[in-house]
Design an enzyme around this catalytic site. Structure first.
Site, PDB file in Angstrom:
ATOM      1  N   SER A  44      58.032  15.645   8.397  1.00 14.11           N
ATOM      2  CA  SER A  44      57.635  16.504   8.847  1.00 14.11           C
ATOM      3  C   SER A  44      58.419  17.766   8.407  1.00 14.11           C
ATOM      4  O   SER A  44      57.785  19.171   8.624  1.00 14.11           O
ATOM      5  CB  SER A  44      57.490  16.173  10.659  1.00 14.11           C
ATOM      6  N   ASP A 334      60.181  22.701  18.048  1.00 14.34           N
ATOM      7  CA  ASP A 334      59.412  21.823  18.867  1.00 14.34           C
ATOM      8  C   ASP A 334      59.728  20.764  19.589  1.00 14.34           C
ATOM      9  O   ASP A 334      61.907  20.446  19.322  1.00 14.34           O
ATOM     10  CB  ASP A 334      58.754  20.805  19.061  1.00 14.34           C
ATOM     11  N   HIS A 337      61.607  19.810  15.705  1.00 14.59           N
ATOM     12  CA  HIS A 337      61.935  20.276  14.429  1.00 14.59           C
ATOM     13  C   HIS A 337      62.360  21.757  14.892  1.00 14.59           C
ATOM     14  O   HIS A 337      62.634  22.510  15.798  1.00 14.59           O
ATOM     15  CB  HIS A 337      60.159  21.055  14.412  1.00 14.59           C
TER      16      HIS A 337
END
Length: 369
Positions: A44, A334, A337
């Site tokens: 991610s 978040d 990240h």
């Protein structure tokens, strides 16, 4: 950590992007011989929207407020704006590198992004819900074959040998089984399990090398146990770091450093740059103001302690979330990240950082060699 804590931890870790208009990708190099392309593998931290196109993705970021700072709409990137590969592409004078699964993307002269949120070096990590590293490798082979058909063997070989191969992988291999009953993780010693993860990674690196890759850029594993989602999962009063994950991260990073040094001796022409993401993120968590952040531990978007519960956008299991006024004041967007501002700082260190943080050379040097 108690079983009830691990169960709670698992809920926080299940990651649950709109497409950038094609005009963002329109300015492509005219020939594979006149530039350095970039091929991106990983999770991610590097996913530019591949998970948008998976029917059963473990995580997506195709909803507001993801992407709100730079793109003004969600793209699939797990940030308020650009991610590390976007800035590296800029340094290479390339357009934004598109996700491989994006419909209509059939030309690869600038490279392509294979990364998938939730992916690991092990095929068992979030199996069936991500594009694991081995599958990403199979996509790269297909791209190579198409280039050969279009450009011929000689031009393709030159093109691939000049390209940069960015890889960010590993953290999900520890986070996902840590909170589940994955037998290989719980039946192995920490050292042996780390050996499996790094071994799978080096196997893929060797295959990329066999297919023409020579210049590689790596991120080591971040301080997983100190990210907001891990702090939020701890069911105690101190809300410190998750020690078990801290130990695994350090073991992984030592093993990765050793493996890359060995590959340097084994593979003729193999060159690499290894960014100490662990140290760089840790430094900003502990000393945010030194790097222009007001907050290094509390995420901009989420809920619960440290806004570490992954509820940003209200599209996951937990619908409630809070959103900060200015993402640039936060290190984390978040629970796991970085913000665009942080990604820019990390990309800059990867591109031209000193050997103490990006060694044995930085990406700029790697490109010029």
């Amino acid at each position: 950590m108690a079983n009830s804590s691990r169960s709670s931890f698992h809920l926080l870790l299940v990651y649950t992007s709109l497409v950038i208009p094609s005009s963002c990708y329109s300015q492509r190099p005219s020939s594979p011989s006149d530039h350095v392309a970039m091929f991106i593998f990983g999770d991610s931290l590097f996913d530019a929207g591949n998970n948008n196109y998976l029917k059963s993705a473990v995580g997506r970021a195709n909803f507001w407020p993801y992407g709100g700072t730079f793109f003004k709409h969600p793209t699939g990137r797990f940030s308020d704006g650009r991610i590390i590969p976007d800035f590296i592409a800029e340094y290479l004078n390339l357009p934004l590198i598109p996700p491989y699964l994006q419909p209509g993307n059939h030309r690869y002269l600038a490279g392509v992004n294979f990364a998938s949120a939730g992916a690991g070096a092990l095929a068992e990590t979030y199996k069936g819900f991500v594009i694991d590293l081995k599958t990403q490798l199979s996509y790269f082979r297909k791209v190579k074959q198409q280039l050969r058909e279009e450009r011929g063997d000689t031009e393709t070989k030159t093109f691939l040998s000049k390209a940069i191969y960015l890889i960010s992988i590993g953290s999900n291999d520890y986070v996902e089984p840590f909170s589940t009953n994955f037998s290989a993780f719980h039946s192995s010693s920490k050292k042996d399990y780390v050996g499996m993860v790094v071994g799978n990674l080096t196997t893929v690196v060797k295959e990329i090398y066999k297919n023409g890759g020579r210049k590689f850029g790596f991120l080591n594993v971040e301080p997983m146990g100190c990210c907001p989602y891990a702090r939020a999962a701890l069911q105690n009063n101190t809300r410190g770091c998750v020690d078990e994950l801290t130990v695994l991260a350090k073991l992984h990073n030592r093993a990765l450093t050793k493996a890359l040094e060995e590959l340097m001796g084994q593979l003729k022409g193999f060159k690499y740059s290894n960014f100490d993401f662990h140290a760089s993120l840790s430094e900003r968590i502990n000393n945010p103001s030194k790097y222009g952040f007001k907050e290094g531990k509390v995420a901009c978007c989420g809920t619960g302690p440290y806004r570490g519960i992954l509820s940003c956008g209200g599209k996951r299991t937990i619908k409630e979330y809070q959103l900060c006024d200015d993402a640039s004041e936060h290190l984390f967007f978040d629970g796991s990240h970085p913000t665009e501002k942080a990604n820019y700082q990390f990309a800059k260190l990867m591109w031209k950082g000193s050997p103490s943080v990006t060694g044995p050379c930085n990406l700029q040097t790697l490109v010029q060699e």
